[in-house]
Design a protein around this motif. Sequence first.
Motif, mmCIF file in Angstrom:
data_model
loop_
_atom_site.group_PDB
_atom_site.id
_atom_site.type_symbol
_atom_site.label_atom_id
_atom_site.label_comp_id
_atom_site.label_asym_id
_atom_site.label_seq_id
_atom_site.Cartn_x
_atom_site.Cartn_y
_atom_site.Cartn_z
ATOM 1 N N ASN A 25 80.794 25.195 7.918
ATOM 2 C CA ASN A 25 79.502 25.753 7.521
ATOM 3 C C ASN A 25 78.482 24.623 7.423
ATOM 4 N N ALA A 26 77.281 24.957 6.976
ATOM 5 C CA ALA A 26 76.204 23.965 6.967
ATOM 6 C C ALA A 26 76.532 22.775 6.093
ATOM 7 N N ALA A 27 77.365 22.970 5.086
ATOM 8 C CA ALA A 27 77.710 21.874 4.182
ATOM 9 C C ALA A 27 78.867 21.052 4.711
ATOM 10 N N GLY A 28 79.399 21.433 5.881
ATOM 11 C CA GLY A 28 80.497 20.683 6.469
ATOM 12 C C GLY A 28 81.843 21.069 5.922
ATOM 13 N N GLU A 29 81.941 22.117 5.158
ATOM 14 C CA GLU A 29 83.215 22.532 4.605
ATOM 15 C C GLU A 29 83.934 23.442 5.593
ATOM 16 N N ALA A 30 85.288 23.330 5.651
ATOM 17 C CA ALA A 30 86.052 24.194 6.545
ATOM 18 C C ALA A 30 85.918 25.626 6.085
ATOM 19 N N ILE A 31 85.778 26.541 7.061
ATOM 20 C CA ILE A 31 85.649 27.961 6.734
ATOM 21 C C ILE A 31 86.986 28.653 6.978
ATOM 22 N N LEU A 32 87.188 29.153 8.167
ATOM 23 C CA LEU A 32 88.389 29.936 8.412
ATOM 24 C C LEU A 32 89.644 29.079 8.465
ATOM 25 N N ARG A 33 89.518 27.761 8.573
ATOM 26 C CA ARG A 33 90.705 26.908 8.599
ATOM 27 C C ARG A 33 91.013 26.280 7.247
ATOM 28 N N THR A 34 90.308 26.713 6.208
ATOM 29 C CA THR A 34 90.680 26.294 4.861
ATOM 30 C C THR A 34 92.131 26.684 4.625
ATOM 31 N N SER A 35 92.920 25.791 4.049
ATOM 32 C CA SER A 35 94.343 26.086 3.873
ATOM 33 C C SER A 35 94.584 26.930 2.635
ATOM 34 N N ALA A 36 95.731 27.596 2.631
ATOM 35 C CA ALA A 36 96.122 28.409 1.474
ATOM 36 C C ALA A 36 96.198 27.532 0.222
ATOM 37 N N ARG A 37 96.668 26.296 0.396
ATOM 38 C CA ARG A 37 96.770 25.376 -0.744
ATOM 39 C C ARG A 37 95.406 25.160 -1.396
ATOM 40 N N GLU A 38 94.357 25.031 -0.552
ATOM 41 C CA GLU A 38 93.008 24.785 -1.074
ATOM 42 C C GLU A 38 92.429 26.008 -1.784
ATOM 43 N N LEU A 39 92.972 27.181 -1.489
ATOM 44 C CA LEU A 39 92.463 28.411 -2.102
ATOM 45 C C LEU A 39 93.142 28.738 -3.424
ATOM 46 N N THR A 40 94.205 28.021 -3.760
ATOM 47 C CA THR A 40 94.903 28.271 -5.027
ATOM 48 C C THR A 40 94.277 27.398 -6.104
#
Length: 625
Positions: free
Chosen positions: A145-160
Amino acid sequence: MADTELAEVADFLATHAPFDALPGPVRRALPARMTVRYHRRGAHLMAVGVDSHDLVIVRSGAIEIRDADGGLVDRGAEGATAGSTTLVGGNPSRFDVLAIEDTLALHLPGQVFHELSRAHPDFADHFDAERADRLRTAASSVATNAAGEAILRTSARELTHRELVTVPDDVTIADAARVMTDEGVSSLLVLRGGRVAGILTDRDLRRRVVAVGTDPAGPVTSVMTADPVVVAADASALELLLTMTERTIHHLPVVEGGRPIGVVTTTDLMRLERVNIVHVVGDVAKQRDVAGVVAVAARLPRLVEQLVAQDVSADDITRAVTTVGDAIERRLIALAEEALVAEGHGRAPRYCWMVLGSRARHEQALGGDQDHAVILADDAPEGAEDYIAALAERVVAGLEACGYPRCEGDVMASNPRWRQRLTGWRREFRQWIHEPVADAVLTASIFFDSRALVGDEALHSRLVEDVARWAPQGRMFLAHLVKQAVANEPPLGFFRGFVLARAGEHKDTLDLKRGGVGAIVDLARAHALATGLVSVNTRSRLLAAGRAGALDPMTAASLVDALEFISHVRLAHQSRQAAAGAHPDSRVRPSDLTAFERRSLREAFHVVREAQQALAYRTPGHYFT
């Protein structure tokens, strides 16, 4: 440099891209604006953190480029370049450039580089391509995204994000509910021996306890969902999203080394920007009539346009398109079953509705037609065929209304031949494999890419097991598949120019499907069936064939990259067509592509051609079928 040396440098540039494409007078003027430097083996031409102001062109010798972490980015010999990333992105350099042989290099000042880039778009495009590492990097692009953060490839680990909430499997329902209330969570994991035995959610408490009056003093194991679907910690957000939508679940335990580390919910995923496939699939499931499904299906082209704009990989986009298509087809089948019950036809017999072709492979693009069939259980009652016929007609009409044209070859469940009892299907596959006829195998190839969608999956599994067992022994059948796989040659001429349609509706266009995506699909199918592999996804087939030794692993990886890039160009083309109100197809005009896309397509088609030649060489028997 002396005049003679200047002329030699000009001749050298004329044989290496992108200088060979510059106008003659411009190219001949460049040597006078360059300097020649000698770099001993082991010397740094550029270094991480150090300013660099030149484009370096290797005249002789070899260089190695590594990133700030020491990872190898590229190696190059005569004609290779380095430094464009820093010239475009600004100092200091983010790469180490090391001479791995004694190297003579031409140094082009950054000012001249920028002049050439502004005046000659193909020159700039070449270095765009170089910075993208040609086909491989194009194939592995990451959505940000505009902030340079991964969108659809964010890992499950990062979402916990929060600490895991669990209870042992010997607690009561009341105790588990109390923990959920105290911790403010909508679910918790039930553990046995440190591993996931089940999951308890708010919905479970409502439906399995409150609604039916279950005693809260009972064991939590009696109301939890036992052995839930789990995902690996490294799984991408898109993988989680597709798993949730395909299985209609809202909580996914995340495990690492077999041990739980957290739970991801649909709410977590919806917090990621622009991930709206979950809304589309959810809205499809809510529709109470075909008209409602049609309205939601109309949002699919816009979804693809968004994903293409985000630079999501083609593999992920086609999985998303497939998931929406699955949801639409499932809902239409459910509505058809409800209508048949209301009309007095009774309940459905035991059957399996299977999807075929690109949908089965999770590779559906826009503009795809219908491909499906039905397996009826051998013990289904008399007259079950009539029910399935009525069901199929309703579903086919509904899919057509949703934008999925009827199959021109009539490979649909509405065709009596493609709705059979299991015994009939086994007979069909046995004949295709053991008594093959070329035309019949060509028609039947789509049935070797199948997936159960609705109904009794065991019926489909029996067929899959049969095919995996029979196919490797079907020598003539495999020869027909090889002949088919090498017949769809990539649209590439002798000098790697594109071969375009010469007349008709598609004059001056390039077919990305027949000799591109389709050719790779055929190659993967031939290798997979020869090896007895059960996967139908093309990427999985290629990599599995590589691991099994049926296909050179490097060739398998190159074909995966080629498939990714060709598919991405195709999807971008289709999304533009859909936005303009045209029916999506796979025909593109080279003039509509960037120089980078044209070069990368040539590389991809070349990979396909070499893989076809290798398969033909290994299987010469196909010439006699």
